[in-house]
Design a protein around this motif. Structure first.
Motif, PDB file in Angstrom:
ATOM      1  N   LEU A   1       0.834  -1.213   0.000  1.00 44.67           N
ATOM      2  CA  LEU A   1       0.000   0.000   0.000  1.00 44.67           C
ATOM      3  C   LEU A   1       0.867   1.261   0.000  1.00 44.67           C
ATOM      4  CD1 LEU A   1      -2.784  -0.909   2.605  1.00 44.67           C
ATOM      5  CD2 LEU A   1      -2.810  -1.232   0.127  1.00 44.67           C
ATOM      6  N   ASN A   2       2.104   1.123   0.409  1.00 45.00           N
ATOM      7  CA  ASN A   2       3.084   2.218   0.402  1.00 45.00           C
ATOM      8  C   ASN A   2       4.185   1.795  -0.558  1.00 45.00           C
ATOM      9  OD1 ASN A   2       4.922   4.277   1.056  1.00 45.00           O
ATOM     10  ND2 ASN A   2       5.710   3.155   2.837  1.00 45.00           N
ATOM     11  N   PHE A   3       4.381   2.573  -1.641  1.00 48.18           N
ATOM     12  CA  PHE A   3       5.236   2.089  -2.731  1.00 48.18           C
ATOM     13  C   PHE A   3       6.067   3.239  -3.294  1.00 48.18           C
ATOM     14  CE2 PHE A   3       0.851   2.903  -3.877  1.00 48.18           C
ATOM     15  CZ  PHE A   3       0.968   3.850  -4.882  1.00 48.18           C
ATOM     16  N   ASN A   4       6.838   2.967  -4.345  1.00 48.62           N
ATOM     17  CA  ASN A   4       7.855   3.924  -4.799  1.00 48.62           C
ATOM     18  C   ASN A   4       7.431   4.842  -5.943  1.00 48.62           C
ATOM     19  OD1 ASN A   4       9.780   2.986  -2.976  1.00 48.62           O
ATOM     20  ND2 ASN A   4      10.287   1.270  -4.307  1.00 48.62           N
ATOM     21  N   GLU A   5       6.805   4.268  -6.971  1.00 49.63           N
ATOM     22  CA  GLU A   5       6.605   5.052  -8.198  1.00 49.63           C
ATOM     23  C   GLU A   5       5.248   5.718  -8.252  1.00 49.63           C
ATOM     24  OE1 GLU A   5       7.583   3.154 -11.844  1.00 49.63           O
ATOM     25  OE2 GLU A   5       9.545   2.521 -11.112  1.00 49.63           O
ATOM     26  N   LYS A   6       5.197   6.878  -8.872  1.00 49.15           N
ATOM     27  CA  LYS A   6       3.914   7.544  -9.072  1.00 49.15           C
ATOM     28  C   LYS A   6       3.092   6.756 -10.087  1.00 49.15           C
ATOM     29  CE  LYS A   6       5.197  12.212  -7.809  1.00 49.15           C
ATOM     30  NZ  LYS A   6       5.494  13.575  -8.200  1.00 49.15           N
ATOM     31  N   CYS A   7       1.791   6.728  -9.899  1.00 49.96           N
ATOM     32  CA  CYS A   7       0.913   6.032 -10.838  1.00 49.96           C
ATOM     33  C   CYS A   7      -0.484   6.622 -10.693  1.00 49.96           C
ATOM     34  CB  CYS A   7       0.901   4.529 -10.551  1.00 49.96           C
ATOM     35  SG  CYS A   7       0.294   4.125  -8.892  1.00 49.96           S
TER      36      CYS A   7
ATOM     37  N   ILE B   1      -2.200   4.863   7.778  1.00 49.24           N
ATOM     38  CA  ILE B   1      -2.386   4.334   6.422  1.00 49.24           C
ATOM     39  C   ILE B   1      -3.870   4.197   6.053  1.00 49.24           C
ATOM     40  CG2 ILE B   1      -1.853   2.424   4.856  1.00 49.24           C
ATOM     41  CD1 ILE B   1       0.636   3.978   5.794  1.00 49.24           C
ATOM     42  N   GLY B   2      -4.604   3.386   6.793  1.00 51.46           N
ATOM     43  CA  GLY B   2      -6.001   3.083   6.449  1.00 51.46           C
ATOM     44  C   GLY B   2      -6.859   4.314   6.194  1.00 51.46           C
TER      45      GLY B   2
END
Ligand SMILES: [Mg+2]
Length: 161
Positions: free
Chosen positions: A13-19, A73-74
């Protein structure tokens, strides 16, 4: 409700690249932990809630964020407060995958589960724990976290149980 969907945070749910759907959220911990950005996707909450509803499953956190996932997060992606799987203490030098899968084996209590995680060793460790009920580790690439295709594969597996 019988089936469980476990959700990891980092790499899932927490990641690196923009999308599409991604946004950055500043996390300012109140316990002295160094603050920083997490990159989340506003679609993830609705996707997971819908997956749980359509398959009659219960969502639970399975992350080293533990209770903090319900705070930081949630709520940012539209998830309600979820139960938190506590893996118990991690032994020194124990691999993350071994630590998590041991806790899982002890605490799933026979309920079939699907697990979203970016740790590709978890499925291997779960085999050693010899679970005698259905489970699936949906391995997430980590670059942009959970994708629509991951949700679809999870839906297919959970529906056929
Ligand atoms: Mg992770």
């Amino acid at each position: 409700m019988n089936k469980i969907i476990y959700v990891d945070v980092d790499g899932v749910l927490n990641f690196n690249e923009k999308c599409e759907g991604s946004f950055d959220y500043w996390v300012d911990f109140d316990d002295g932990t160094k603050p920083g950005y997490v990159r989340l996707n506003k679609n993830h909450g609705p996707w997971l809630l819908n997956l749980a509803k359509e398959t009659g499953s219960e969502l639970m956190w399975a992350t080293s964020w533990l209770d903090l996932a319900n705070i930081y997060i949630g709520p940012q992606i539209g998830l309600p407060e979820l139960p938190v799987l506590n893996f118990g203490p991690q032994k020194f030098s124990e691999y993350n995958g071994a630590w998590k899968s041991r806790g899982m084996a002890e605490k799933s209590d026979g309920r079939p589960f699907l697990w979203f995680d970016d740790d590709f060793t978890i499925a291997q460790y779960l085999k050693y724990d010899k679970l005698d009920y259905p489970y699936k580790v949906q391995e997430i690439g980590g670059r942009i976290g959970i994708t629509k295709d991951d949700i679809y594969q999870a839906y297919t597996w959970l529906s056929e149980l």
